[in-house]
Motif scaffolding. Structure first.
Motif, PDB file in Angstrom:
ATOM      1  N   ARG A 120       0.895  -1.213   0.025  1.00 52.48           N
ATOM      2  CA  ARG A 120      -0.015  -0.014   0.101  1.00 52.48           C
ATOM      3  C   ARG A 120       0.732   1.238  -0.019  1.00 52.48           C
ATOM      4  N   ILE A 121       0.416   2.163  -0.944  1.00 54.13           N
ATOM      5  CA  ILE A 121       1.311   3.592  -0.891  1.00 54.13           C
ATOM      6  C   ILE A 121       0.150   4.616  -0.984  1.00 54.13           C
ATOM      7  N   ASP A 122       0.358   5.554   0.287  1.00 51.83           N
ATOM      8  CA  ASP A 122      -0.495   6.459   0.395  1.00 51.83           C
ATOM      9  C   ASP A 122       0.198   7.704  -0.068  1.00 51.83           C
ATOM     10  N   ARG A 123      -0.272   8.351  -1.467  1.00 49.30           N
ATOM     11  CA  ARG A 123       0.452   9.417  -2.059  1.00 49.30           C
ATOM     12  C   ARG A 123       0.183  10.960  -1.445  1.00 49.30           C
ATOM     13  N   PHE A 124      -0.704  10.870  -0.609  1.00 49.66           N
ATOM     14  CA  PHE A 124      -1.055  12.111  -0.045  1.00 49.66           C
ATOM     15  C   PHE A 124      -0.396  11.996   1.598  1.00 49.66           C
ATOM     16  N   ALA A 125       0.693  10.761   1.794  1.00 43.79           N
ATOM     17  CA  ALA A 125       1.231  10.866   3.209  1.00 43.79           C
ATOM     18  C   ALA A 125       2.727  11.819   3.009  1.00 43.79           C
ATOM     19  N   ASP A 126       2.832  12.094   1.745  1.00 36.46           N
ATOM     20  CA  ASP A 126       4.046  13.322   1.443  1.00 36.46           C
ATOM     21  C   ASP A 126       3.137  14.622   1.231  1.00 36.46           C
ATOM     22  N   PHE A 127       3.227  15.532   1.878  1.00 38.25           N
ATOM     23  CA  PHE A 127       2.290  16.561   1.912  1.00 38.25           C
ATOM     24  C   PHE A 127       2.841  17.457   0.428  1.00 38.25           C
ATOM     25  N   ALA A 128       3.956  17.444   0.141  1.00 38.14           N
ATOM     26  CA  ALA A 128       4.350  17.905  -0.989  1.00 38.14           C
ATOM     27  C   ALA A 128       3.580  17.229  -2.297  1.00 38.14           C
ATOM     28  N   ALA A 129       3.321  16.015  -2.569  1.00 36.06           N
ATOM     29  CA  ALA A 129       2.625  15.492  -3.373  1.00 36.06           C
ATOM     30  C   ALA A 129       1.199  15.693  -3.177  1.00 36.06           C
ATOM     31  N   MET A 130       0.526  15.956  -2.233  1.00 37.09           N
ATOM     32  CA  MET A 130      -0.596  16.278  -1.958  1.00 37.09           C
ATOM     33  C   MET A 130      -0.825  17.666  -2.513  1.00 37.09           C
ATOM     34  N   ASP A 131       0.206  18.696  -2.211  1.00 31.83           N
ATOM     35  CA  ASP A 131      -0.040  19.997  -2.816  1.00 31.83           C
ATOM     36  C   ASP A 131      -0.013  20.177  -4.076  1.00 31.83           C
ATOM     37  N   SER A 132       0.874  19.234  -4.788  1.00 34.18           N
ATOM     38  CA  SER A 132       1.008  19.290  -6.133  1.00 34.18           C
ATOM     39  C   SER A 132      -0.072  18.488  -7.064  1.00 34.18           C
ATOM     40  N   PHE A 133      -0.810  17.785  -6.158  1.00 35.23           N
ATOM     41  CA  PHE A 133      -2.046  17.218  -6.652  1.00 35.23           C
ATOM     42  C   PHE A 133      -3.062  18.402  -7.469  1.00 35.23           C
ATOM     43  N   ALA A 134      -3.280  19.264  -6.736  1.00 30.66           N
ATOM     44  CA  ALA A 134      -4.179  20.326  -7.415  1.00 30.66           C
ATOM     45  C   ALA A 134      -3.598  20.822  -8.656  1.00 30.66           C
ATOM     46  N   ASP A 135      -2.457  21.087  -8.784  1.00 36.13           N
ATOM     47  CA  ASP A 135      -1.752  21.592 -10.214  1.00 36.13           C
ATOM     48  C   ASP A 135      -2.064  20.283 -11.241  1.00 36.13           C
ATOM     49  N   ALA A 136      -1.772  19.157 -10.787  1.00 37.60           N
ATOM     50  CA  ALA A 136      -1.929  18.017 -11.616  1.00 37.60           C
ATOM     51  C   ALA A 136      -3.485  17.920 -12.194  1.00 37.60           C
ATOM     52  N   ALA A 137      -4.368  18.152 -11.052  1.00 36.04           N
ATOM     53  CA  ALA A 137      -5.672  17.921 -11.555  1.00 36.04           C
ATOM     54  C   ALA A 137      -6.276  19.175 -12.413  1.00 36.04           C
ATOM     55  N   ASN A 138      -5.565  20.350 -12.537  1.00 37.05           N
ATOM     56  CA  ASN A 138      -5.580  21.584 -13.322  1.00 37.05           C
ATOM     57  C   ASN A 138      -5.320  20.994 -14.783  1.00 37.05           C
ATOM     58  N   LEU A 139      -4.400  19.994 -14.901  1.00 39.20           N
ATOM     59  CA  LEU A 139      -4.217  19.618 -16.310  1.00 39.20           C
ATOM     60  C   LEU A 139      -4.896  18.146 -16.631  1.00 39.20           C
ATOM     61  N   TYR A 140      -4.826  17.437 -15.794  1.00 42.47           N
ATOM     62  CA  TYR A 140      -5.588  16.041 -16.113  1.00 42.47           C
ATOM     63  C   TYR A 140      -6.952  15.980 -15.486  1.00 42.47           C
ATOM     64  N   GLY A 141      -7.349  16.486 -14.499  1.00 37.98           N
ATOM     65  CA  GLY A 141      -8.656  16.148 -13.971  1.00 37.98           C
ATOM     66  C   GLY A 141      -9.865  16.194 -14.947  1.00 37.98           C
ATOM     67  N   ALA A 142     -10.993  15.429 -14.963  1.00 35.44           N
ATOM     68  CA  ALA A 142     -11.978  15.276 -15.905  1.00 35.44           C
ATOM     69  C   ALA A 142     -13.037  16.613 -15.372  1.00 35.44           C
ATOM     70  N   GLU A 143     -12.726  17.094 -14.204  1.00 37.94           N
ATOM     71  CA  GLU A 143     -13.745  18.325 -13.692  1.00 37.94           C
ATOM     72  C   GLU A 143     -13.051  19.559 -13.671  1.00 37.94           C
ATOM     73  N   ARG A 144     -11.865  19.571 -14.446  1.00 41.66           N
ATOM     74  CA  ARG A 144     -11.062  20.883 -14.318  1.00 41.66           C
ATOM     75  C   ARG A 144     -11.861  21.958 -14.773  1.00 41.66           C
ATOM     76  N   GLU A 145     -12.675  21.796 -15.766  1.00 42.50           N
ATOM     77  CA  GLU A 145     -13.407  22.916 -16.174  1.00 42.50           C
ATOM     78  C   GLU A 145     -14.459  23.321 -15.371  1.00 42.50           C
ATOM     79  N   ARG A 146     -14.843  22.439 -14.526  1.00 40.86           N
ATOM     80  CA  ARG A 146     -16.070  22.633 -13.486  1.00 40.86           C
ATOM     81  C   ARG A 146     -15.692  23.692 -12.357  1.00 40.86           C
ATOM     82  N   PHE A 147     -14.667  23.207 -11.959  1.00 39.49           N
ATOM     83  CA  PHE A 147     -14.242  24.151 -10.684  1.00 39.49           C
ATOM     84  C   PHE A 147     -13.135  25.343 -11.066  1.00 39.49           C
ATOM     85  N   GLY A 148     -12.310  25.158 -12.326  1.00 42.29           N
ATOM     86  CA  GLY A 148     -11.560  26.401 -12.395  1.00 42.29           C
ATOM     87  C   GLY A 148     -10.155  25.918 -11.831  1.00 42.29           C
ATOM     88  N   PRO A 149      -9.396  26.996 -11.692  1.00 41.42           N
ATOM     89  CA  PRO A 149      -8.035  26.554 -11.019  1.00 41.42           C
ATOM     90  C   PRO A 149      -8.162  26.012  -9.944  1.00 41.42           C
TER      91      PRO A 149
END
Length: 186
Positions: free
Chosen positions: A32-61
Motif C-alpha cells: 500500500r502507498i498513500d500518495r498524500f502521506a507526502d504533503f508535497a505530493a498532496m499539494d502538487s495534486f491540485a496543479d496536476a488536477a488542473n491539467l488532467y482532471g475530468a472536472e477541471r472545467e467545472r471548478f476552474g483553477p
C-alpha cells in the motif's frame, strides 16, 4: 522520493474519485502507498488536477488545501472511498453516507474562496456531493486490476478498467501470457 502526477492518476472521471485513488493498492498492507502521506505530493495534486482532471472545467483553477485543512481532506478521501465502494457492491450501509456527508459539510462550512482559485478540499467536497446526488450509481465501478474507483461515462456503460492504456493492457497481457504458456506446456 519525488513523485510526479501523470494523466493515468486521473482516470477516475471525477475529482473525488481521483482523490480516493491516491491510495495505491489500498487493500494490500504490504504494498500500500498513500500518495498524500507526502504533503508535497498532496499539494502538487491540485496543479496536476488542473491539467488532467475530468472536472477541471467545472471548478476552474485548483489550489492546494491549506495545511490546517489537510486532515479534513484525508477524512473526506476515506469517507468517499468507503461510501462509493459500498454503493458499487450494493451494500446497505446508510452510516457510510452519513459519514461522507459529515466530511463534506465539515469542509464546506469553513473553506473560504481564495482569490481566483478553489482549494482542493473544497472542490473535492463539491465533487463528492455530486456523486452522492447522482442517480446513475450504475456508472460507478471498481477496476478489477488495481481496484481504483472510476466513473464509467461510456454510452453503453461497458467500461471495464480505470484506464485502458494501463490496467486494460496489463490484464490483456497477463491473459495472453497465460494462454501462450498453457499452449506450450505438455
Amino acid at each position: 522520493m519525488s513523485f510526479t502526477w501523470t494523466a493515468h492518476r486521473f482516470a477516475g472521471g471525477a475529482l473525488a474519485l481521483d482523490v480516493a485513488n491516491t491510495v495505491v493498492l489500498r487493500f494490500d498492507p504490504q504494498r500500500r502507498i498513500d500518495r498524500f502521506a507526502d504533503f508535497a505530493a498532496m499539494d502538487s495534486f491540485a496543479d496536476a488536477a488542473n491539467l488532467y482532471g475530468a472536472e477541471r472545467e467545472r471548478f476552474g483553477p485548483l489550489g492546494p488545501a491549506r495545511p490546517e485543512d489537510r486532515k479534513s481532506l484525508l477524512e473526506l478521501r476515506e469517507a468517499t472511498d468507503r461510501h462509493v465502494r459500498a454503493i458499487i457492491r450494493a451494500e446497505d450501509r446508510p452510516y457510510l453516507l452519513a459519514d461522507l456527508l459529515e466530511a463534506i459539510a465539515a469542509i464546506l462550512r469553513r473553506t473560504p474562496r481564495r482569490g481566483s482559485s478553489v482549494a482542493l478540499d473544497a472542490a473535492t467536497a463539491h465533487s463528492a456531493l455530486s456523486l452522492v446526488a447522482n442517480p446513475e450509481t450504475d456508472r460507478l465501478k471498481i477496476c478489477p486490476n488495481c481496484e481504483w474507483l472510476f466513473l464509467d461515462r461510456s454510452r453503453n456503460r461497458s467500461r471495464t478498467w480505470c484506464d485502458m492504456a494501463v490496467c486494460g493492457n496489463r490484464t490483456k497481457a497477463r491473459r495472453h501470457y497465460r494462454r501462450n504458456r498453457e499452449e506450450t506446456q505438455p
